[in-house]
Design a protein around this motif. Sequence first.
Motif, PDB file in Angstrom:
ATOM      1  N   SER A  32       0.810  -1.210   0.000  1.00  8.69           N
ATOM      2  CA  SER A  32       0.000   0.000   0.000  1.00  8.69           C
ATOM      3  C   SER A  32       0.853   1.274   0.000  1.00  8.69           C
ATOM      4  O   SER A  32       0.400   2.330   0.382  1.00  8.69           O
ATOM      5  CB  SER A  32      -0.943   0.001   1.212  1.00  8.69           C
ATOM      6  N   VAL A  34       2.660   4.648  -1.160  1.00 12.93           N
ATOM      7  CA  VAL A  34       2.249   5.739  -2.042  1.00 12.93           C
ATOM      8  C   VAL A  34       3.162   5.767  -3.253  1.00 12.93           C
ATOM      9  O   VAL A  34       4.375   5.692  -3.135  1.00 12.93           O
ATOM     10  CB  VAL A  34       2.319   7.090  -1.304  1.00 12.93           C
ATOM     11  N   CYS A  38       1.823   9.169  -9.268  1.00 19.77           N
ATOM     12  CA  CYS A  38       0.364   9.222  -9.319  1.00 19.77           C
ATOM     13  C   CYS A  38      -0.083  10.566  -9.888  1.00 19.77           C
ATOM     14  O   CYS A  38       0.335  11.618  -9.425  1.00 19.77           O
ATOM     15  CB  CYS A  38      -0.213   9.025  -7.917  1.00 19.77           C
ATOM     16  N   HIS A  41      -5.855  11.682  -7.666  1.00 23.65           N
ATOM     17  CA  HIS A  41      -6.155  11.178  -6.337  1.00 23.65           C
ATOM     18  C   HIS A  41      -7.494  11.761  -5.886  1.00 23.65           C
ATOM     19  O   HIS A  41      -8.066  12.615  -6.544  1.00 23.65           O
ATOM     20  CB  HIS A  41      -5.037  11.522  -5.345  1.00 23.65           C
ATOM     21  N   LEU A  55      -9.567  15.776   3.844  1.00 22.98           N
ATOM     22  CA  LEU A  55      -8.697  14.603   3.898  1.00 22.98           C
ATOM     23  C   LEU A  55      -8.105  14.401   2.516  1.00 22.98           C
ATOM     24  O   LEU A  55      -8.795  14.051   1.577  1.00 22.98           O
ATOM     25  CB  LEU A  55      -9.487  13.365   4.336  1.00 22.98           C
ATOM     26  N   ASP A  56      -6.820  14.643   2.407  1.00 25.40           N
ATOM     27  CA  ASP A  56      -6.119  14.574   1.127  1.00 25.40           C
ATOM     28  C   ASP A  56      -4.832  13.795   1.352  1.00 25.40           C
ATOM     29  O   ASP A  56      -3.944  14.240   2.081  1.00 25.40           O
ATOM     30  CB  ASP A  56      -5.820  15.992   0.631  1.00 25.40           C
ATOM     31  N   GLY A  57      -4.738  12.637   0.745  1.00 29.87           N
ATOM     32  CA  GLY A  57      -3.568  11.784   0.919  1.00 29.87           C
ATOM     33  C   GLY A  57      -2.266  12.397   0.445  1.00 29.87           C
ATOM     34  O   GLY A  57      -1.192  11.924   0.788  1.00 29.87           O
ATOM     35  N   MET A  58      -2.343  13.460  -0.338  1.00 29.22           N
ATOM     36  CA  MET A  58      -1.127  14.112  -0.824  1.00 29.22           C
ATOM     37  C   MET A  58      -0.628  15.182   0.154  1.00 29.22           C
ATOM     38  O   MET A  58       0.436  15.747  -0.035  1.00 29.22           O
ATOM     39  CB  MET A  58      -1.384  14.765  -2.186  1.00 29.22           C
ATOM     40  N   LYS A  59      -1.413  15.466   1.194  1.00 23.46           N
ATOM     41  CA  LYS A  59      -1.017  16.451   2.201  1.00 23.46           C
ATOM     42  C   LYS A  59      -0.507  15.737   3.441  1.00 23.46           C
ATOM     43  O   LYS A  59      -0.853  14.586   3.700  1.00 23.46           O
ATOM     44  CB  LYS A  59      -2.178  17.378   2.541  1.00 23.46           C
ATOM     45  N   LYS A  60       0.285  16.441   4.212  1.00 22.57           N
ATOM     46  CA  LYS A  60       0.928  15.871   5.387  1.00 22.57           C
ATOM     47  C   LYS A  60      -0.078  15.441   6.457  1.00 22.57           C
ATOM     48  O   LYS A  60       0.131  14.460   7.159  1.00 22.57           O
ATOM     49  CB  LYS A  60       1.900  16.899   5.964  1.00 22.57           C
ATOM     50  N   CYS A  61      -1.172  16.205   6.601  1.00 17.42           N
ATOM     51  CA  CYS A  61      -2.177  15.874   7.606  1.00 17.42           C
ATOM     52  C   CYS A  61      -3.524  16.476   7.187  1.00 17.42           C
ATOM     53  O   CYS A  61      -3.604  17.199   6.206  1.00 17.42           O
ATOM     54  CB  CYS A  61      -1.769  16.405   8.983  1.00 17.42           C
TER      55      CYS A  61
END
Length: 71
Positions: A32, A34, A38, A41, A55-61
């Motif tokens: 899984s 990253v 990509c 997203h 909630l953005d998987g490309m951001k730190k938090c």
Amino acid sequence: MKTLKPEEKGKEFEKSNELKQEHKGASQQGQSAVQSDCDSHFISFIEYGGNLWELDGMKKCAVNHGPCTPE
């Protein structure tokens, strides 16, 4: 298991030691990770604790955008 409701399937999975071991083995293989190449997203916005969260998987938090209501 195709005829079971989602809650019933979850209970069956909880009982299965074999499934738990397979899941543990697969999760330790790192499938899984990253991918840096990509080009698309998904971003989700949720209401939690009276605030709008991004909630953005490309951001730190997660990003808190401030107060909101569930509506």
